[in-house]
Design an enzyme around this catalytic site. Sequence first.
Site, PDB file in Angstrom:
ATOM      1  N   HIS A  14       0.417   3.432   3.655  1.00 38.49           N
ATOM      2  CA  HIS A  14       1.162   2.776   4.825  1.00 38.49           C
ATOM      3  C   HIS A  14       2.366   1.910   4.675  1.00 38.49           C
ATOM      4  CE1 HIS A  14      -2.986   3.795   5.742  1.00 38.49           C
ATOM      5  NE2 HIS A  14      -2.536   4.456   6.822  1.00 38.49           N
ATOM      6  N   HIS A  49      -5.881  -6.059   2.664  1.00 42.02           N
ATOM      7  CA  HIS A  49      -4.876  -4.716   2.799  1.00 42.02           C
ATOM      8  C   HIS A  49      -4.566  -4.744   4.240  1.00 42.02           C
ATOM      9  CE1 HIS A  49      -5.579  -2.581  -1.180  1.00 42.02           C
ATOM     10  NE2 HIS A  49      -6.275  -3.445  -1.123  1.00 42.02           N
ATOM     11  N   CYS A  75       0.832  -1.341  -0.006  1.00 43.55           N
ATOM     12  CA  CYS A  75       0.186   0.116  -0.110  1.00 43.55           C
ATOM     13  C   CYS A  75       0.686   1.156   0.124  1.00 43.55           C
ATOM     14  CB  CYS A  75      -0.836  -0.007   1.231  1.00 43.55           C
ATOM     15  SG  CYS A  75      -1.561   1.527   1.621  1.00 43.55           S
ATOM     16  N   GLU A  76       0.539   2.017  -0.956  1.00 46.25           N
ATOM     17  CA  GLU A  76       1.416   3.546  -1.113  1.00 46.25           C
ATOM     18  C   GLU A  76       0.998   4.512   0.197  1.00 46.25           C
ATOM     19  OE1 GLU A  76      -0.997   6.376  -3.961  1.00 46.25           O
ATOM     20  OE2 GLU A  76       0.520   4.896  -4.896  1.00 46.25           O
TER      21      GLU A  76
END
Length: 210
Positions: A104, A170, A101-102
Amino acid sequence: MDVRVNDSKNVNDVENERDVKVAKPSRETAEEAVRTLIAWAGDNPDREGLIDTPKRVVNAYQEFFAGYEEDPEEVLGRTFEDVEGYDDMVMLRDIDLESHCEHHMVAILGKVHIAYMPVERVVGISKLARVIEIYAKRLQTQETMTAQIVDCIQRVLEPAGVALLVDAKHQCMTTRGIKKPDVATITTRFTGVFANDPRMEARFLAMINN
């Protein structure tokens, strides 16, 4: 895909930002950054159990984000025209997905299902999985990654259509924040015959669940 941005940027500006090449820091700078994070977390980066952690983290990041060093269009460059008149979809199901994930920088884990309808040429099936891996091994949102994979295959192979479904969890949602471990995110993208013929879309989805 409906992309909403603030008034100061348009959609093209957002997409162009992804193509900007940045100067890559040295390995020593990256390892020092990891040491800083260890200290910020409250531990001693010089203690025995952590002394080699910065090196290991940088090695891991080289694997996690190897997609920045590869060109997916080049991977699709070699195709085959000798298909003996085959004119149906080619599908790969249950491709393992590992991305980050960009927002976190934690893991996105799941499965990808993809199909395309060749016109006059096909590509080696491993190349489709490779394209998925290249885009996955970058900092991503699932929506953007879904669009990138399909658009690349459509642009390079020029098939009659491409279908893609990503089903992933996610860790930014399952292990932190709202902490809902059983929630999966599903994104799809269809082009050509898969977008224009509901029967083709339904057939693709049925084959995933078959």
